[in-house]
Design an enzyme around this catalytic site. Sequence first.
Site, PDB file in Angstrom:
ATOM      1  N   ARG A 116      21.546   4.409  -3.114  1.00 48.74           N
ATOM      2  CA  ARG A 116      20.270   3.717  -3.202  1.00 48.74           C
ATOM      3  C   ARG A 116      20.196   3.021  -4.561  1.00 48.74           C
ATOM      4  O   ARG A 116      20.856   3.420  -5.520  1.00 48.74           O
ATOM      5  CB  ARG A 116      19.105   4.699  -3.068  1.00 48.74           C
ATOM      6  CG  ARG A 116      19.041   5.437  -1.739  1.00 48.74           C
ATOM      7  CD  ARG A 116      17.842   6.380  -1.721  1.00 48.74           C
ATOM      8  NE  ARG A 116      17.698   7.063  -0.455  1.00 48.74           N
ATOM      9  CZ  ARG A 116      18.192   8.277  -0.187  1.00 48.74           C
ATOM     10  NH1 ARG A 116      18.865   8.918  -1.137  1.00 48.74           N
ATOM     11  NH2 ARG A 116      18.018   8.844   0.993  1.00 48.74           N
TER      12      ARG A 116
ATOM     13  N   LYS B 191      16.468  11.350  -2.967  1.00 41.25           N
ATOM     14  CA  LYS B 191      15.075  11.657  -2.648  1.00 41.25           C
ATOM     15  C   LYS B 191      14.874  13.163  -2.575  1.00 41.25           C
ATOM     16  O   LYS B 191      15.732  13.901  -2.124  1.00 41.25           O
ATOM     17  CB  LYS B 191      14.688  11.008  -1.309  1.00 41.25           C
ATOM     18  CG  LYS B 191      14.614   9.486  -1.364  1.00 41.25           C
ATOM     19  CD  LYS B 191      14.150   8.918  -0.040  1.00 41.25           C
ATOM     20  CE  LYS B 191      14.007   7.402  -0.110  1.00 41.25           C
ATOM     21  NZ  LYS B 191      13.560   6.827   1.183  1.00 41.25           N
TER      22      LYS B 191
ATOM     23  N   HIS C 296      20.021  -3.098  -0.941  1.00 49.20           N
ATOM     24  CA  HIS C 296      20.014  -2.118   0.143  1.00 49.20           C
ATOM     25  C   HIS C 296      20.910  -2.567   1.299  1.00 49.20           C
ATOM     26  O   HIS C 296      21.345  -1.748   2.117  1.00 49.20           O
ATOM     27  CB  HIS C 296      18.582  -1.893   0.640  1.00 49.20           C
ATOM     28  CG  HIS C 296      18.311  -0.484   1.067  1.00 49.20           C
ATOM     29  ND1 HIS C 296      18.302   0.583   0.183  1.00 49.20           N
ATOM     30  CD2 HIS C 296      18.075   0.053   2.293  1.00 49.20           C
ATOM     31  CE1 HIS C 296      18.047   1.706   0.840  1.00 49.20           C
ATOM     32  NE2 HIS C 296      17.919   1.413   2.119  1.00 49.20           N
TER      33      HIS C 296
ATOM     34  N   ARG D 127      24.118  -0.861   1.068  1.00 49.69           N
ATOM     35  CA  ARG D 127      24.027   0.525   1.574  1.00 49.69           C
ATOM     36  C   ARG D 127      24.142   0.533   3.095  1.00 49.69           C
ATOM     37  O   ARG D 127      24.858   1.349   3.669  1.00 49.69           O
ATOM     38  CB  ARG D 127      22.714   1.150   1.114  1.00 49.69           C
ATOM     39  CG  ARG D 127      22.451   2.568   1.628  1.00 49.69           C
ATOM     40  CD  ARG D 127      21.220   3.123   0.924  1.00 49.69           C
ATOM     41  NE  ARG D 127      20.629   4.264   1.601  1.00 49.69           N
ATOM     42  CZ  ARG D 127      20.980   5.529   1.384  1.00 49.69           C
ATOM     43  NH1 ARG D 127      21.964   5.805   0.539  1.00 49.69           N
ATOM     44  NH2 ARG D 127      20.370   6.515   2.018  1.00 49.69           N
TER      45      ARG D 127
ATOM     46  N   HIS E 265      20.574  11.503   3.945  1.00 46.51           N
ATOM     47  CA  HIS E 265      19.454  11.589   4.883  1.00 46.51           C
ATOM     48  C   HIS E 265      19.179  13.055   5.216  1.00 46.51           C
ATOM     49  O   HIS E 265      20.104  13.803   5.548  1.00 46.51           O
ATOM     50  CB  HIS E 265      19.769  10.837   6.179  1.00 46.51           C
ATOM     51  CG  HIS E 265      19.731   9.351   6.038  1.00 46.51           C
ATOM     52  ND1 HIS E 265      20.312   8.488   6.945  1.00 46.51           N
ATOM     53  CD2 HIS E 265      19.169   8.561   5.074  1.00 46.51           C
ATOM     54  CE1 HIS E 265      20.117   7.244   6.557  1.00 46.51           C
ATOM     55  NE2 HIS E 265      19.423   7.268   5.432  1.00 46.51           N
TER      56      HIS E 265
ATOM     57  N   TYR F 172      22.293   3.485  12.742  1.00 45.72           N
ATOM     58  CA  TYR F 172      23.567   2.807  12.523  1.00 45.72           C
ATOM     59  C   TYR F 172      24.476   2.854  13.745  1.00 45.72           C
ATOM     60  O   TYR F 172      25.442   2.107  13.829  1.00 45.72           O
ATOM     61  CB  TYR F 172      24.275   3.408  11.308  1.00 45.72           C
ATOM     62  CG  TYR F 172      23.508   3.154  10.039  1.00 45.72           C
ATOM     63  CD1 TYR F 172      23.446   1.888   9.462  1.00 45.72           C
ATOM     64  CD2 TYR F 172      22.788   4.172   9.417  1.00 45.72           C
ATOM     65  CE1 TYR F 172      22.720   1.647   8.315  1.00 45.72           C
ATOM     66  CE2 TYR F 172      22.056   3.944   8.262  1.00 45.72           C
ATOM     67  CZ  TYR F 172      22.022   2.681   7.717  1.00 45.72           C
ATOM     68  OH  TYR F 172      21.299   2.437   6.583  1.00 45.72           O
TER      69      TYR F 172
END
Length: 315
Positions: free
Chosen positions: A153, A190, A258, A261, A284, A293
């Site tokens: 990220r 995150k 992004h 990514r 994730h 994806y």
Amino acid sequence: MSVARAKAESIAAWLAQLATQRKLSPHSVAAYGRDLHELLVLSGDIAWHALAHNEVRRYTSKLHAGGLAPRSIARKLSAWRGFFDWLAGETALAANPVDGIRAPKRAKTLPKALSVDDCVRLVAPAPHQEGKTELDELCSRAMFELLYSSGLRVSELTSLDTHYHQADGAQRASLGWIDMASFDVVVTGKGNKMRRVPVGKAALVALSAWLAVRPPPQDGSAALFLSRRGTRISPRVLQLRLKAHALATGIPANVHPHMLRHSFASHVLQSSGDLRAVQEMLGHSSITSTQVYTALDFQHLSAVYDKTHPRAKVK
């Protein structure tokens, strides 16, 4: 007083309350005003206290049929709901007619990914651009390579640090977050979750070239990537550099960080088919976030099929 005038005055009173008590910006108040004016037109001569739940649902369907995006409809419903909540405290409104009404579901948009060829062109060394110094170019290339190599990220990349150690009597720079032996990078994503992601050899070469000339930071930090002022590079500067570089190399897309990514995830999935591995590398928490994806992967397979299978298309 006519119904229309009474309705308009109640809207004006609510907008004034938003501006004076809730201190919303003039732009926000004006947006609420437009949404309420639309409800005023749609409801015609029906008084606010007489507006029924099914009528509001019909207005929503009409807006959707007219081509209004689900996101815009959701915003209008939010404004209408807030207005009737306020009106219930000012009058004897029996119930909020907007409660329980939801906007149509938004169509799922696939993340935009570049082709493998475009990614390779994007991260490869480019001709010197006017106004760019060697430091700028080496720093930018190291950032672009690492973004595509490891699928980081933007916040993860711009927050990376270096640390220093003593070796052979001299202070040398080393990457505390990269294991040079196993070629991986440790980042905090995150939720302050740390993960290890592989780093490609090309990215390591670019990082070594940058570190060889990287000046000491001027902001007292240990930031790995620096702006021209010697401070930690910001996500916005990274975005602008990548966009300018993409234009200079002729990439036919509005490239943003992004997107690299997304490209990383799509290309790894195309090659491996291992969705769980891609989930881990992207950081994730849920496999659901990664499953988007698989659609990109199917698009790739469909394109290959259409180009190669003799019976794929009717001539």
